[in-house]
Design an enzyme around this catalytic site. Structure first.
Site, short mmCIF file in Angstrom:
data_model
loop_
_atom_site.label_atom_id
_atom_site.label_comp_id
_atom_site.label_asym_id
_atom_site.label_seq_id
_atom_site.Cartn_x
_atom_site.Cartn_y
_atom_site.Cartn_z
N HIS A 282 0.87 -1.18 0.00
CA HIS A 282 0.00 0.00 0.00
C HIS A 282 0.90 1.22 0.00
O HIS A 282 2.12 1.12 0.23
CB HIS A 282 -0.95 0.01 1.20
CG HIS A 282 -0.25 0.06 2.53
ND1 HIS A 282 0.42 1.17 2.98
CD2 HIS A 282 -0.12 -0.88 3.50
CE1 HIS A 282 0.93 0.93 4.17
NE2 HIS A 282 0.63 -0.31 4.51
N ASP B 286 -2.32 -19.17 13.09
CA ASP B 286 -1.15 -19.62 13.84
C ASP B 286 -1.27 -19.19 15.30
O ASP B 286 -1.29 -18.00 15.61
CB ASP B 286 0.12 -19.03 13.21
CG ASP B 286 1.37 -19.73 13.69
OD1 ASP B 286 1.73 -19.53 14.87
OD2 ASP B 286 1.99 -20.46 12.90
N SER C 210 2.85 -4.85 7.33
CA SER C 210 2.43 -4.65 5.94
C SER C 210 3.59 -4.94 5.01
O SER C 210 4.72 -4.51 5.24
CB SER C 210 1.94 -3.22 5.73
OG SER C 210 2.97 -2.30 5.99
#
Length: 333
Positions: free
Chosen positions: A155, A279, A294
């Site tokens: 992004h 997880d 990210s």
């Protein structure tokens, strides 16, 4: 930002879709934490505020039609790339109108703003809070061992207040070490806490785009000892088990299991993959997806599928990812 009542967070502590299927290429998935720093081409209006003048509370910037997120590039014909440069032009105006040019998104803007003298400081002001640079922690997604090109974040680097994409002037990535994690909870996104080695650059930034940041690596040790893998074509990606490669301690990434719940190739922005963390170890340590993760590569069936981009603030175990083909398309453009 908010969408349909659910809060999303882009991770930077922030697409053009392919017309057809992309051909698979071989890239090295990284998952390495880095410090990202950049200066903008121009200055970004983060917010507007009033000036306490002799005539009362006034916001000259608002009166001139300026808005948060606008990118200002010249003032009285002088190029500006820092808040200090803009302040100098305003002060040297001695209260005379100042001509401003820049952009609002893709649209050119031009206006004249009337500075007013602050009763508190005695200086001329126009009521703008400005940002001209950004720094934070993010994750390298991939490296191309042939071209040395890299992609990260998934992004854009955006102004934290206005959300405006910062137009890149200069930028680089530097080594980072994760020294702590603030776990995400419902309503609170958490974060990775890192330290940076600003004296050593790993690569130069070339582009800041809606699908991530891209550049050229100058340190080949980041990928020379790692194996490349094929990128997944859209029709190869499926719902179900996958993995992310990310680092939540130190500088060496590990694999953690996730599930791809939904695939939306034409989704707006960088939210093509709906994912959730499965997880237990990652959930225990981070609460799910936190800012700083990210760019973490998403791997499925031995192929690079995409990168983590957002978390759902009200449920940090869930979030979104971008398709790898969308990141690669930005490199080609």
């Amino acid at each position: 930002m908010k969408r349909l009542g659910k809060k999303l967070v882009c991770f930077f502590t922030v697409c053009v879709l392919l017309a057809g299927a992309a051909q698979a290429v071989e890239l090295v998935p990284l998952g390495i934490p880095v410090g990202v720093r950049m200066t903008a081409e121009g200055v970004v209006i983060s917010s507007l505020s009033t000036v306490d003048s002799a005539a009362g509370e006034i916001c000259p910037g608002e009166q001139a039609g300026l808005e948060a997120g606008d990118i200002l590039q010249t003032a009285n014909g002088k190029e500006i790339s820092s808040s200090e440069q803009l302040a100098e032009v305003i002060q040297s105006s001695n209260g005379e109108p100042v001509k401003i040019t820049g952009f609002r998104g893709e649209t050119a803007i031009e206006t004249t703003v009337q500075p007013v003298k602050s009763s508190a400081s005695g200086t001329y002001q126009i009521g703008l809070l400005i940002r001209d640079s950004m720094a934070g922690i993010g994750t390298l997604t991939f490296a191309d061992p042939e071209t040395k090109e890299f992609g990260a974040l998934g992004h854009p680097v955006s102004d934290v207040d206005s959300g405006a994409l910062l137009p890149l002037q200069t930028g680089s990535i530097v080594p980072a070490t994760v020294i702590g994690v603030v776990a995400g909870e419902s309503g609170t996104p958490g974060e990775l806490v890192g330290t940076y080695e600003f004296t050593r650059e790993l690569g130069q930034l070339n582009d800041n785009t809606a699908c991530g940041i891209f550049g050229t690596l100058t340190d080949s040790t980041l990928y020379s000892a790692a194996d490349a893998m094929e990128t997944a074509e859209l029709d190869e990606i499926h719902t179900g088990k996958a993995e992310i490669l990310t680092c939540i301690s130190g500088s060496v990434p590990k694999k953690y299991t996730i599930s791809i719940d939904k695939i939306t190739p034409d989704a707006e922005g960088s939210r093509n993959l709906s994912i959730h963390i499965t997880d237990d170890a990652l959930l225990e340590q981070t609460g799910g997806i936190v800012p700083g993760m990210s760019g973490s590569p998403i791997i499925q069936d031995g192929k690079l599928v995409g990168a983590v981009t957002h978390t759902l603030v009200n449920n940090p175990s869930k979030g979104y990812g971008i398709l790898i083909e969308n990141m690669l398309e930005e490199i080609k453009s």
